[in-house]
Scaffold this motif. Sequence first.
Motif, PDB file in Angstrom:
ATOM      1  N   ARG A  72      86.019 129.643 115.348  1.00 16.23           N
ATOM      2  CA  ARG A  72      86.705 131.072 115.410  1.00 16.23           C
ATOM      3  C   ARG A  72      85.541 132.135 115.122  1.00 16.23           C
ATOM      4  O   ARG A  72      85.521 133.022 115.782  1.00 16.23           O
ATOM      5  CB  ARG A  72      87.603 131.067 114.272  1.00 16.23           C
ATOM      6  N   ALA A  73      84.354 131.891 114.328  1.00 12.60           N
ATOM      7  CA  ALA A  73      83.642 132.922 113.941  1.00 12.60           C
ATOM      8  C   ALA A  73      82.645 133.240 115.124  1.00 12.60           C
ATOM      9  O   ALA A  73      82.115 134.213 115.792  1.00 12.60           O
ATOM     10  CB  ALA A  73      82.693 132.345 112.820  1.00 12.60           C
ATOM     11  N   TYR A  74      82.408 131.927 115.655  1.00 13.17           N
ATOM     12  CA  TYR A  74      81.558 131.852 117.235  1.00 13.17           C
ATOM     13  C   TYR A  74      82.216 132.683 118.331  1.00 13.17           C
ATOM     14  O   TYR A  74      81.789 133.872 118.931  1.00 13.17           O
ATOM     15  CB  TYR A  74      81.000 130.511 117.810  1.00 13.17           C
ATOM     16  N   GLY A 112      90.105 115.898 105.129  1.00  8.71           N
ATOM     17  CA  GLY A 112      90.397 116.769 106.381  1.00  8.71           C
ATOM     18  C   GLY A 112      89.848 118.280 106.108  1.00  8.71           C
ATOM     19  O   GLY A 112      89.821 119.158 107.003  1.00  8.71           O
ATOM     20  N   ASP A 113      89.465 118.646 104.947  1.00  4.85           N
ATOM     21  CA  ASP A 113      88.696 120.167 105.001  1.00  4.85           C
ATOM     22  C   ASP A 113      87.459 120.129 105.957  1.00  4.85           C
ATOM     23  O   ASP A 113      87.373 121.390 106.258  1.00  4.85           O
ATOM     24  CB  ASP A 113      88.171 120.276 103.665  1.00  4.85           C
ATOM     25  N   ARG A 114      87.164 119.138 106.362  1.00  5.45           N
ATOM     26  CA  ARG A 114      85.780 119.366 107.254  1.00  5.45           C
ATOM     27  C   ARG A 114      86.160 119.844 108.512  1.00  5.45           C
ATOM     28  O   ARG A 114      85.765 120.469 109.390  1.00  5.45           O
ATOM     29  CB  ARG A 114      85.035 117.967 107.368  1.00  5.45           C
ATOM     30  N   PHE A 115      87.748 119.529 108.899  1.00 12.73           N
ATOM     31  CA  PHE A 115      88.200 119.821 110.184  1.00 12.73           C
ATOM     32  C   PHE A 115      88.629 121.338 110.310  1.00 12.73           C
ATOM     33  O   PHE A 115      88.244 122.276 111.192  1.00 12.73           O
ATOM     34  CB  PHE A 115      89.437 119.112 110.700  1.00 12.73           C
ATOM     35  N   ARG A 116      89.009 121.819 108.929  1.00 18.94           N
ATOM     36  CA  ARG A 116      89.163 123.333 108.767  1.00 18.94           C
ATOM     37  C   ARG A 116      87.904 124.039 108.984  1.00 18.94           C
ATOM     38  O   ARG A 116      87.807 125.119 109.424  1.00 18.94           O
ATOM     39  CB  ARG A 116      89.917 123.368 107.790  1.00 18.94           C
ATOM     40  N   HIS A 117      86.711 123.529 108.482  1.00 14.59           N
ATOM     41  CA  HIS A 117      85.619 124.196 108.589  1.00 14.59           C
ATOM     42  C   HIS A 117      84.954 124.024 110.041  1.00 14.59           C
ATOM     43  O   HIS A 117      84.287 125.250 110.492  1.00 14.59           O
ATOM     44  CB  HIS A 117      84.405 123.423 107.639  1.00 14.59           C
ATOM     45  N   VAL A 118      85.202 123.125 110.747  1.00 10.84           N
ATOM     46  CA  VAL A 118      85.034 123.219 112.092  1.00 10.84           C
ATOM     47  C   VAL A 118      85.547 124.494 112.801  1.00 10.84           C
ATOM     48  O   VAL A 118      84.985 124.936 113.562  1.00 10.84           O
ATOM     49  CB  VAL A 118      85.346 121.882 113.052  1.00 10.84           C
ATOM     50  N   GLN A 119      86.963 124.261 112.550  1.00 15.59           N
ATOM     51  CA  GLN A 119      87.693 125.471 113.056  1.00 15.59           C
ATOM     52  C   GLN A 119      87.281 126.916 112.544  1.00 15.59           C
ATOM     53  O   GLN A 119      87.010 127.907 113.460  1.00 15.59           O
ATOM     54  CB  GLN A 119      89.161 125.343 112.513  1.00 15.59           C
ATOM     55  N   THR A 120      86.929 126.920 111.455  1.00 18.21           N
ATOM     56  CA  THR A 120      86.353 128.373 110.953  1.00 18.21           C
ATOM     57  C   THR A 120      85.053 128.751 111.571  1.00 18.21           C
ATOM     58  O   THR A 120      84.680 129.937 112.015  1.00 18.21           O
ATOM     59  CB  THR A 120      85.928 128.291 109.315  1.00 18.21           C
ATOM     60  N   GLY A 122      78.510 121.539  98.619  1.00 13.72           N
ATOM     61  CA  GLY A 122      77.067 120.910  99.218  1.00 13.72           C
ATOM     62  C   GLY A 122      76.976 120.994 100.544  1.00 13.72           C
ATOM     63  O   GLY A 122      75.879 120.871 101.064  1.00 13.72           O
ATOM     64  N   SER A 123      77.914 120.754 101.234  1.00 13.92           N
ATOM     65  CA  SER A 123      77.797 120.701 102.772  1.00 13.92           C
ATOM     66  C   SER A 123      77.767 122.071 103.411  1.00 13.92           C
ATOM     67  O   SER A 123      78.371 123.012 102.780  1.00 13.92           O
ATOM     68  CB  SER A 123      78.938 119.851 103.324  1.00 13.92           C
ATOM     69  N   LYS A 124      76.773 122.161 104.241  1.00 12.25           N
ATOM     70  CA  LYS A 124      76.474 123.565 104.877  1.00 12.25           C
ATOM     71  C   LYS A 124      76.995 123.447 106.407  1.00 12.25           C
ATOM     72  O   LYS A 124      76.712 122.506 107.052  1.00 12.25           O
ATOM     73  CB  LYS A 124      74.941 123.851 104.651  1.00 12.25           C
ATOM     74  N   TYR A 125      77.705 124.465 107.096  1.00  9.93           N
ATOM     75  CA  TYR A 125      78.048 124.373 108.428  1.00  9.93           C
ATOM     76  C   TYR A 125      77.456 125.739 109.038  1.00  9.93           C
ATOM     77  O   TYR A 125      77.371 126.779 108.461  1.00  9.93           O
ATOM     78  CB  TYR A 125      79.439 124.650 108.385  1.00  9.93           C
ATOM     79  N   ALA A 126      76.787 125.335 110.146  1.00 10.22           N
ATOM     80  CA  ALA A 126      76.628 126.286 111.025  1.00 10.22           C
ATOM     81  C   ALA A 126      77.064 126.336 112.468  1.00 10.22           C
ATOM     82  O   ALA A 126      77.536 125.355 112.825  1.00 10.22           O
ATOM     83  CB  ALA A 126      74.974 126.294 111.273  1.00 10.22           C
ATOM     84  N   VAL A 127      76.859 127.441 113.368  1.00 14.58           N
ATOM     85  CA  VAL A 127      77.425 127.166 114.591  1.00 14.58           C
ATOM     86  C   VAL A 127      76.580 127.780 115.927  1.00 14.58           C
ATOM     87  O   VAL A 127      75.830 128.844 115.376  1.00 14.58           O
ATOM     88  CB  VAL A 127      78.966 127.876 114.800  1.00 14.58           C
ATOM     89  N   SER A 128      76.540 127.173 116.926  1.00 14.11           N
ATOM     90  CA  SER A 128      75.461 127.718 118.005  1.00 14.11           C
ATOM     91  C   SER A 128      76.269 127.617 119.376  1.00 14.11           C
ATOM     92  O   SER A 128      77.388 127.028 119.470  1.00 14.11           O
ATOM     93  CB  SER A 128      74.436 126.993 118.101  1.00 14.11           C
ATOM     94  N   GLY A 129      75.797 128.184 120.425  1.00 15.91           N
ATOM     95  CA  GLY A 129      76.348 128.115 121.786  1.00 15.91           C
ATOM     96  C   GLY A 129      75.656 128.838 122.801  1.00 15.91           C
ATOM     97  O   GLY A 129      74.838 129.613 122.487  1.00 15.91           O
TER      98      GLY A 129
END
Length: 119
Positions: free
Chosen positions: A110-112, A99-107, A12-19
């Motif tokens: 990395r994509a960015y 701890g999965d939330r930290f892997r998701h931050v890394q993902t 249910g959690s969604k992640y996005a990345v910007s910069g």
Amino acid sequence: MHQLGQILTDRGSKYAVSGLAVTDRAAVDAALKDLKRTKSYAKATHNTWAVLLSEGGPLKGDDGETGAGMIIVRMLEREALFDHLIVVTRWYGGKHLGGDRFRHVQTCVRAYLDDVITR
């Protein structure tokens, strides 16, 4: 600001990345304010960010996601990417990710980085 949008979803959690490129703390603050002008980003549970300033060193903000900013800092250090703000946004989905939330931050980072470096 360069936005890759939603990168992944987990329980249910969604992640996005910007910069974007920045040169000082004032530019970081302005970029974060600009990002939060978009309603969905303003309503996000966490907007975790980090930057390595060539004049001033690392800056980070966990925005309630303790430790996530340091993950971004470490990844920026490994890439030697200075003066570039990266923001990982999370919309909480109702279930703890541990701890999965930290892997998701890394993902997301990395994509960015892959997108920016290949440009």
